[in-house]
Design a protein around this motif. Structure first.
Motif, PDB file in Angstrom:
ATOM      1  N   HIS A  41      63.051 -62.305 -88.472  1.00  0.00           N
ATOM      2  CA  HIS A  41      63.838 -63.374 -89.116  1.00  0.00           C
ATOM      3  C   HIS A  41      64.227 -64.443 -88.096  1.00  0.00           C
ATOM      4  O   HIS A  41      64.076 -65.642 -88.362  1.00  0.00           O
ATOM      5  N   ILE A  42      64.700 -64.005 -86.935  1.00  0.00           N
ATOM      6  CA  ILE A  42      65.100 -64.954 -85.889  1.00  0.00           C
ATOM      7  C   ILE A  42      63.910 -65.814 -85.475  1.00  0.00           C
ATOM      8  O   ILE A  42      64.024 -67.037 -85.363  1.00  0.00           O
ATOM      9  N   ARG A  43      62.766 -65.179 -85.281  1.00  0.00           N
ATOM     10  CA  ARG A  43      61.565 -65.914 -84.852  1.00  0.00           C
ATOM     11  C   ARG A  43      61.078 -66.885 -85.921  1.00  0.00           C
ATOM     12  O   ARG A  43      60.401 -67.860 -85.602  1.00  0.00           O
ATOM     13  N   SER A  44      61.424 -66.643 -87.194  1.00  0.00           N
ATOM     14  CA  SER A  44      60.967 -67.520 -88.274  1.00  0.00           C
ATOM     15  C   SER A  44      61.846 -68.758 -88.456  1.00  0.00           C
ATOM     16  O   SER A  44      61.450 -69.700 -89.147  1.00  0.00           O
ATOM     17  N   LEU A  45      63.035 -68.771 -87.858  1.00  0.00           N
ATOM     18  CA  LEU A  45      63.947 -69.905 -88.020  1.00  0.00           C
ATOM     19  C   LEU A  45      63.401 -71.139 -87.309  1.00  0.00           C
ATOM     20  O   LEU A  45      63.033 -71.075 -86.126  1.00  0.00           O
ATOM     21  N   GLU A  50      61.854 -74.305 -82.500  1.00  0.00           N
ATOM     22  CA  GLU A  50      61.925 -75.579 -81.790  1.00  0.00           C
ATOM     23  C   GLU A  50      62.541 -75.424 -80.400  1.00  0.00           C
ATOM     24  O   GLU A  50      62.035 -75.968 -79.422  1.00  0.00           O
ATOM     25  N   SER A  51      63.621 -74.670 -80.308  1.00  0.00           N
ATOM     26  CA  SER A  51      64.329 -74.509 -79.042  1.00  0.00           C
ATOM     27  C   SER A  51      63.654 -73.520 -78.103  1.00  0.00           C
ATOM     28  O   SER A  51      63.727 -73.668 -76.886  1.00  0.00           O
ATOM     29  N   PHE A  52      63.026 -72.485 -78.671  1.00  0.00           N
ATOM     30  CA  PHE A  52      62.463 -71.412 -77.858  1.00  0.00           C
ATOM     31  C   PHE A  52      61.034 -71.089 -78.272  1.00  0.00           C
ATOM     32  O   PHE A  52      60.756 -70.032 -78.856  1.00  0.00           O
ATOM     33  N   LEU A 120      71.065 -69.546 -78.794  1.00  0.00           N
ATOM     34  CA  LEU A 120      70.610 -68.531 -79.754  1.00  0.00           C
ATOM     35  C   LEU A 120      71.721 -68.168 -80.734  1.00  0.00           C
ATOM     36  O   LEU A 120      71.488 -68.082 -81.939  1.00  0.00           O
ATOM     37  N   VAL A 121      72.919 -67.954 -80.217  1.00  0.00           N
ATOM     38  CA  VAL A 121      74.056 -67.595 -81.076  1.00  0.00           C
ATOM     39  C   VAL A 121      74.323 -68.713 -82.087  1.00  0.00           C
ATOM     40  O   VAL A 121      74.530 -68.450 -83.270  1.00  0.00           O
ATOM     41  N   ARG A 122      74.275 -69.966 -81.641  1.00  0.00           N
ATOM     42  CA  ARG A 122      74.515 -71.087 -82.564  1.00  0.00           C
ATOM     43  C   ARG A 122      73.452 -71.133 -83.656  1.00  0.00           C
ATOM     44  O   ARG A 122      73.762 -71.282 -84.833  1.00  0.00           O
ATOM     45  N   HIS A 123      72.191 -70.987 -83.273  1.00  0.00           N
ATOM     46  CA  HIS A 123      71.109 -71.066 -84.251  1.00  0.00           C
ATOM     47  C   HIS A 123      71.093 -69.905 -85.236  1.00  0.00           C
ATOM     48  O   HIS A 123      70.733 -70.084 -86.397  1.00  0.00           O
TER      49      HIS A 123
END
Length: 177
Positions: A41-45, A50-52, A120-123
């Protein structure tokens, strides 16, 4: 082999800050499969992609953390013992994965890591969690920005500073006598 990494001097401060920011968070990812789904899920955001971009170009292994006392992350993946299966700990370890893939010889919990972790926490967790963590970073003096670059000193300014230092030293000698 000699390690080129510098001392990880803010590790303890960062651990203290994040534990206060996320105090009382439950173990909400009890199984490795839950962590794998969360990482997917994190990787799909879009914001994370864009950031990482480092998270997208190679698979991330999620290990169950057997025979480990602490959670860990490296360029290959994250390793999560049962006690650590919380969303914020997953983000902490993903921060290490990003760091290993992005930087070479950066300090484990240095300002670059703290910057990546905050982003990461913000996103993923939102602005409230980001602001809590940032406030704790400030309260515990965790650096999360690049150090300011000093402006070069002109020869005239240098001469003035040298003269001030000379006068200060003379005054100190006179005061001691």
């Amino acid at each position: 082999m000699i390690s080129l990494r510098s001392r990880d001097s803010q590790r303890g401060k960062l651990y203290t800050a994040e534990s206060k920011a996320f105090e009382g968070a439950p173990v909400d990812l009890p199984e490795v499969e839950d962590i794998e789904r969360y990482v997917a899920h994190i990787r799909s955001l879009g914001r994370v992609k864009e950031s990482f971009p480092e998270l997208g170009w190679r698979p991330i292994t999620v290990g169950d953390g057997r025979r480990r006392r602490s959670a860990g992350g490296d360029g290959r993946g994250i390793y999560m013992p049962r006690w650590s299966r919380k969303r914020w700990v997953v983000l902490h370890e993903l921060g290490h994965t990003i760091m290993d893939r992005r930087y070479r010889n950066a300090t484990g919990h240095g300002w670059q890591y703290a910057e990546v972790y905050l982003t990461l926490v913000r996103h993923v967790m939102g602005v409230d969690a980001h602001d809590r963590l940032k406030a704790e970073f400030k309260a515990h003096r965790v650096r999360y920005k690049a150090p300011r670059q000093r402006k070069p000193v002109s020869p005239e300014q240098r001469a003035i500073l040298v003269e001030r230092m000379r006068l200060a030293r003379e005054a100190k000698v006179l005061q001691a006598a």
